[in-house]
Enzyme design. Sequence first.
Site, PDB file in Angstrom:
ATOM      1  N   LYS A   1      43.735  60.606  57.184  1.00 36.28           N
ATOM      2  CA  LYS A   1      43.621  61.098  58.554  1.00 36.28           C
ATOM      3  C   LYS A   1      44.682  60.491  59.475  1.00 36.28           C
ATOM      4  CE  LYS A   1      40.318  63.037  60.581  1.00 36.28           C
ATOM      5  NZ  LYS A   1      40.031  64.472  60.830  1.00 36.28           N
TER       6      LYS A   1
ATOM      7  N   GLU B   1      44.143  43.467  51.144  1.00 39.60           N
ATOM      8  CA  GLU B   1      44.035  44.724  51.885  1.00 39.60           C
ATOM      9  C   GLU B   1      43.183  44.622  53.142  1.00 39.60           C
ATOM     10  OE1 GLU B   1      40.728  44.963  48.724  1.00 39.60           O
ATOM     11  OE2 GLU B   1      42.705  44.055  48.976  1.00 39.60           O
TER      12      GLU B   1
ATOM     13  N   CYS C   1      41.434  40.656  42.619  1.00 39.12           N
ATOM     14  CA  CYS C   1      40.080  40.182  42.352  1.00 39.12           C
ATOM     15  C   CYS C   1      39.655  40.562  40.923  1.00 39.12           C
ATOM     16  CB  CYS C   1      39.118  40.715  43.407  1.00 39.12           C
ATOM     17  SG  CYS C   1      37.549  39.803  43.488  1.00 39.12           S
ATOM     18  N   TYR C   2      38.741  41.511  40.744  1.00 36.48           N
ATOM     19  CA  TYR C   2      38.344  41.904  39.393  1.00 36.48           C
ATOM     20  C   TYR C   2      39.549  42.384  38.584  1.00 36.48           C
ATOM     21  CZ  TYR C   2      36.203  44.409  35.521  1.00 36.48           C
ATOM     22  OH  TYR C   2      35.874  44.851  34.260  1.00 36.48           O
TER      23      TYR C   2
ATOM     24  N   HIS D   1      41.517  39.292  48.638  1.00 39.33           N
ATOM     25  CA  HIS D   1      41.725  40.706  48.998  1.00 39.33           C
ATOM     26  C   HIS D   1      42.813  40.818  50.075  1.00 39.33           C
ATOM     27  CE1 HIS D   1      38.383  42.567  46.771  1.00 39.33           C
ATOM     28  NE2 HIS D   1      37.823  41.371  46.904  1.00 39.33           N
TER      29      HIS D   1
ATOM     30  N   GLY E   1      36.253  44.866  42.216  1.00 40.26           N
ATOM     31  CA  GLY E   1      35.039  45.560  41.813  1.00 40.26           C
ATOM     32  C   GLY E   1      33.896  44.577  41.668  1.00 40.26           C
TER      33      GLY E   1
ATOM     34  N   ASP F   1      42.915  68.319  61.606  1.00 36.93           N
ATOM     35  CA  ASP F   1      43.295  68.658  60.234  1.00 36.93           C
ATOM     36  C   ASP F   1      43.799  70.095  60.124  1.00 36.93           C
ATOM     37  OD1 ASP F   1      42.362  66.122  59.692  1.00 36.93           O
ATOM     38  OD2 ASP F   1      40.412  66.820  58.978  1.00 36.93           O
TER      39      ASP F   1
END
Length: 516
Positions: free
Chosen positions: A372, A173, A84-85, A171, A57, A230
């Site tokens: 998705k 990710e 991180c944060y 990070h 964040g 969808d």
Amino acid sequence: MSTTPRGVLIVDLGTQYTQLIARRVREAGTWCQIATPATAVDMARAMDLGGVILSGGPSSVYDADAPDVPPALLELGVPVLGICYGMQWMCQHLGGEVRAASTREYGRASMRVLEAEGLFQDIGGHTVVWMSHGDSVAALPPGFRAVAASDDCEFAAVRHDSRALWGVQFHPEVSHTVRGREMLDNFLGRVCGFAGDWKADNIVEREVAKIRAQVGADGEVVLGLSGGVDSSVAALILHQAIGERLHCIFVDNGLLRKGERDAVEREFREHLGMDLTVVDAGARFLEKLRGVTDPERKRKLIGYEFVEVFREEAKRFKRANFLGQGTLYPDVIESVAAHGGNTAVIKSHHNVGGLPEDLDMDLVEPLRELFKDEVRAIGRFLGLAGAITDRQPFPGPGLAVRILGEVTPERVALLQEADHIVTSEIEAAGEHVGLWQYFAVLLPVQSVGVMGDQRTYENACALRVVESNDGMTADWGHLSHDLLRRISNRVINQVRGINRVVLDISSKPPATIEWE
């Protein structure tokens, strides 16, 4: 099979990467949910919790408006990973010290793994990670030790000696962290003990069981079918659960792409054998749009008229007390910011989710917990045609928001022909692979041209081609010069009324993908 899988809770502390973290967790075969700090503890206690991830964040732990992270998240008896944060908050809360770093780290950094186990199992030595922080942990809390470091960050990764508490200053990710997916896989599989069984077959089996329990032995469901991935996958899952008690309604609003209605009828009525009602409402929609040029007004008129058409058709099914929708997980969470406030409305979005409560029907949403890419995988697993599972996103209001200015039958016909040339040429060349969307836009501009030694004064058409992972951000895509030349030549020569083709090279942000 349980309808509430064991999973991870991701606590959104304000990062732009929250949904990316969730997607990485899902890709590793683990179910997860996203919560704000205010809802995190209640959500954690309500689910079959196997781990917690505290996101990054933009705040400092010492900011007055820093996220109010509930300390109880560290006492739930499951492993916790702070990113991180999230790591800084965990260390500061448990007695460590966080301060502004003397050297701010942003971008790629070389990190030394000090202990190649747990989170870093089979990841030893140096590896490249993505840093983005101004603060850093200056002193560890009791019981913690460093397990990785970089030149500018002594505590690039930490762990507790006896509790399953882990923190990383980088990070994992993002794709720039070269072995980030392996690190997350290690946290999920080795630290938390997840089996990695959140896969298409298990998801379908779980959703079918949930639908049967909700709808019962004789309940019927009405579904608004658009032909997009969808609603199509939602229809397949519902059909597998309740068979002929599913009633699909396809509204042809006169704003579809060329051949779209025929393709939907072939796939769902002839190939899949579903009960499909096709409503020819094109003239009705176009009459409502007569003289309208404001894009928000267009969207609202189309949304309202769709509701009215759907309401009229749904009344025919007297025993249908359930409304099926293709709502996705991002639809559920993206309208709420990390701290619970509403995000800014860039433009209204129209889908069946706008149907009114006075329809007096209970919602059935088999995709509500899915992203998705998961929906596409399920569609392939269930045998849905590739033309639908790999279909580029198409706006609910259809071509109305790709026709700038007034929408008329003549302008719709022009755009349908131009768009068909654009999409068919790109796909025939194989250059659609890796693209998020590619389409034509009809501009409210006329310009002078010359054709056969005669002066023309006709419409301009814009070519929009973008690359993206999720539609939230996008960059313009590159097509070969030969392909661009063929597209331009065909549009100008074959679509009477267009004499100029231009290329949109805007990114999102600051532009949006659609023009309206």
